[in-house]
Design an enzyme around this catalytic site. Structure first.
Site, PDB file in Angstrom:
ATOM      1  N   MET A   5     -11.210  -6.673   5.397  1.00 14.90           N
ATOM      2  CA  MET A   5     -10.459  -5.688   6.182  1.00 14.90           C
ATOM      3  C   MET A   5     -10.106  -6.303   7.537  1.00 14.90           C
ATOM      4  SD  MET A   5     -10.195  -3.062   4.220  1.00 14.90           S
ATOM      5  CE  MET A   5      -9.325  -2.073   5.431  1.00 14.90           C
ATOM      6  N   SER A  49       0.847  -1.191   0.000  1.00 14.14           N
ATOM      7  CA  SER A  49       0.000   0.000   0.000  1.00 14.14           C
ATOM      8  C   SER A  49       0.884   1.243   0.000  1.00 14.14           C
ATOM      9  CB  SER A  49      -0.898   0.024   1.242  1.00 14.14           C
ATOM     10  OG  SER A  49      -1.432   1.337   1.391  1.00 14.14           O
ATOM     11  N   MET A  92     -12.343   3.890  -0.232  1.00  9.58           N
ATOM     12  CA  MET A  92     -12.994   4.029   1.078  1.00  9.58           C
ATOM     13  C   MET A  92     -13.739   5.355   1.046  1.00  9.58           C
ATOM     14  SD  MET A  92      -9.810   2.587   3.295  1.00  9.58           S
ATOM     15  CE  MET A  92      -8.665   2.810   1.951  1.00  9.58           C
ATOM     16  N   HIS A 105      -1.198  -1.259  -4.324  1.00  9.79           N
ATOM     17  CA  HIS A 105      -2.481  -0.969  -3.672  1.00  9.79           C
ATOM     18  C   HIS A 105      -2.579   0.527  -3.364  1.00  9.79           C
ATOM     19  CE1 HIS A 105      -5.963  -2.279  -1.208  1.00  9.79           C
ATOM     20  NE2 HIS A 105      -5.582  -1.355  -0.330  1.00  9.79           N
ATOM     21  N   ASP A 113      -6.510  -6.888   3.978  1.00  6.24           N
ATOM     22  CA  ASP A 113      -5.993  -5.527   4.068  1.00  6.24           C
ATOM     23  C   ASP A 113      -5.961  -5.054   5.518  1.00  6.24           C
ATOM     24  OD1 ASP A 113      -5.155  -2.991   3.543  1.00  6.24           O
ATOM     25  OD2 ASP A 113      -6.909  -2.409   2.355  1.00  6.24           O
ATOM     26  N   HIS A 117      -8.471   0.891  -3.884  1.00  9.75           N
ATOM     27  CA  HIS A 117      -9.383   0.596  -2.778  1.00  9.75           C
ATOM     28  C   HIS A 117     -10.114   1.879  -2.406  1.00  9.75           C
ATOM     29  CE1 HIS A 117      -9.617  -0.736   1.753  1.00  9.75           C
ATOM     30  NE2 HIS A 117     -10.808  -0.629   1.198  1.00  9.75           N
TER      31      HIS A 117
HETATM   32  C1  DX5 Z   1      -6.447   0.910   5.769  1.00 10.48           C
HETATM   33  C2  DX5 Z   1      -5.912   0.688   4.384  1.00 10.48           C
HETATM   34  C3  DX5 Z   1      -4.781  -0.302   4.309  1.00 10.48           C
HETATM   35  C4  DX5 Z   1      -3.589   0.099   5.086  1.00 10.48           C
HETATM   36  C5  DX5 Z   1      -2.672  -1.068   5.289  1.00 10.48           C
HETATM   37  O1  DX5 Z   1      -7.515   1.766   5.709  1.00 10.48           O
HETATM   38  O2  DX5 Z   1      -6.930   0.196   3.545  1.00 10.48           O
HETATM   39  O3  DX5 Z   1      -4.431  -0.596   2.974  1.00 10.48           O
HETATM   40  O4  DX5 Z   1      -2.894   1.136   4.499  1.00 10.48           O
HETATM   41  O5  DX5 Z   1      -1.639  -0.615   6.080  1.00 10.48           O
HETATM   42  P1  DX5 Z   1      -0.858  -1.520   7.105  1.00 10.48           P
HETATM   43  O6  DX5 Z   1      -0.278  -2.649   6.320  1.00 10.48           O
HETATM   44  O7  DX5 Z   1       0.131  -0.578   7.657  1.00 10.48           O
HETATM   45  O8  DX5 Z   1      -1.860  -2.010   8.109  1.00 10.48           O
HETATM   46 ZN    ZN Z   2      -6.486  -0.676   1.438  1.00 11.51          ZN
END
Ligand code: DX5
Ligand code: ZN
Length: 231
Positions: free
Chosen positions: A141, A12, A72, A37, A177, A70
């Site tokens: 998630m 990410s 959100m 990502h 994720d 992704h």
């Molecule tokens: C959270 C994101 C993730 C996040 C993952 O809202 O969708 O993609 O950045 O980060 P880490 O691997 O640091 O948990």
């Molecule tokens: Zn994500």
């Protein structure tokens, strides 16, 4: 060719240097990333703000693998074409983001992208039954969305196991994720996941000047997951 259920690591870029996305993306791909990502946040569906379509368009030429977007955001439908035009290969929307998720998934495929559905940790899998034919990916998630660097929520392992059984032979990826590390990756690979998103655990200790650390981090997550994977 059969559907690719091999382990794929998707760093990410939320954990990358925001002043240097082009070089960061080239570095993670050179160091073994399978997908890139991109976490899009709207300050409404989640309490944080990140990337709009112009940023995605700007980084797209640097991505040689898969651009995994992704979303959100809520509402989502009116932004799908903009992210598709920006070059997304996969667009994932949240089940919790609106009342008409079936329409959203249709719109994503209609825009020429693979359609993903993300589930927050508190969301069950009952509604997925009637969406399976619309899906190319389900994103479980394992943190509440909004921030990188949070702690992995273990209750989601059981959800992945159930989803894997529900999917059967259908060509649908299971992506995880949040909080993925060499310690948590095998739990999800064993339960049936094939795409592992990792932000902090990929970028920690490295930089564009020292990209070997990214390579070692990616390799450690991949090795742990492959050892546990259901063949
Ligand atoms: C959270 C994101 C993730 C996040 C993952 O809202 O969708 O993609 O950045 O980060 P880490 O691997 O640091 O948990
Ligand atoms: Zn994500």
């Amino acid at each position: 060719m059969s559907f690719d259920r091999s382990i794929k690591i998707a760093p990410s870029i939320l954990s990358a240097d925001f002043a240097d996305f082009g070089r960061e993306i080239r570095a993670i791909e050179a160091q073994g990333a399978d997908w890139v990502h991109v976490d899009v946040m709207d300050g409404h569906f989640v309490p944080n703000l990140t990337f709009g379509p112009p940023l995605c368009k700007a980084i797209r030429p640097h991505i040689k693998t898969v651009m995994d977007v992704h979303l959100m955001i809520s509402p989502v439908d009116q932004y799908i074409d903009a992210y598709a035009d920006a070059g997304a290969d996969v667009i994932t929307a949240h089940l919790e983001a609106g009342p008409h998720i079936h329409r959203t998934l249709q719109a994503i495929r209609g825009a020429g992208c693979k359609a993903g559905l993300a589930l927050n940790p508190g969301t069950g899998i009952e509604q997925i039954d009637y969406l399976l034919d619309q899906l190319d990916l389900i994103c479980v998630m394992t943190v509440n969305p909004g921030f990188g660097g949070q702690k992995f929520i273990h209750s989601q392992i059981d959800k992945v196991r159930k989803l894997r059984a529900m999917i059967g032979d259908r060509p649908i990826h299971i992506e995880i994720d949040g909080g993925i590390t060499p310690e948590t990756a095998p739990l999800m690979a064993e339960a049936g996941a094939d795409v592992l998103v990792a932000g902090s655990a990929v970028f920690k200790g490295g930089s564009v000047e020292q990209p070997e650390a990214y390579g070692a981090n990616i390799a450690a997550i991949r090795a742990a997951a492959e050892a546990a994977r259901v063949k």
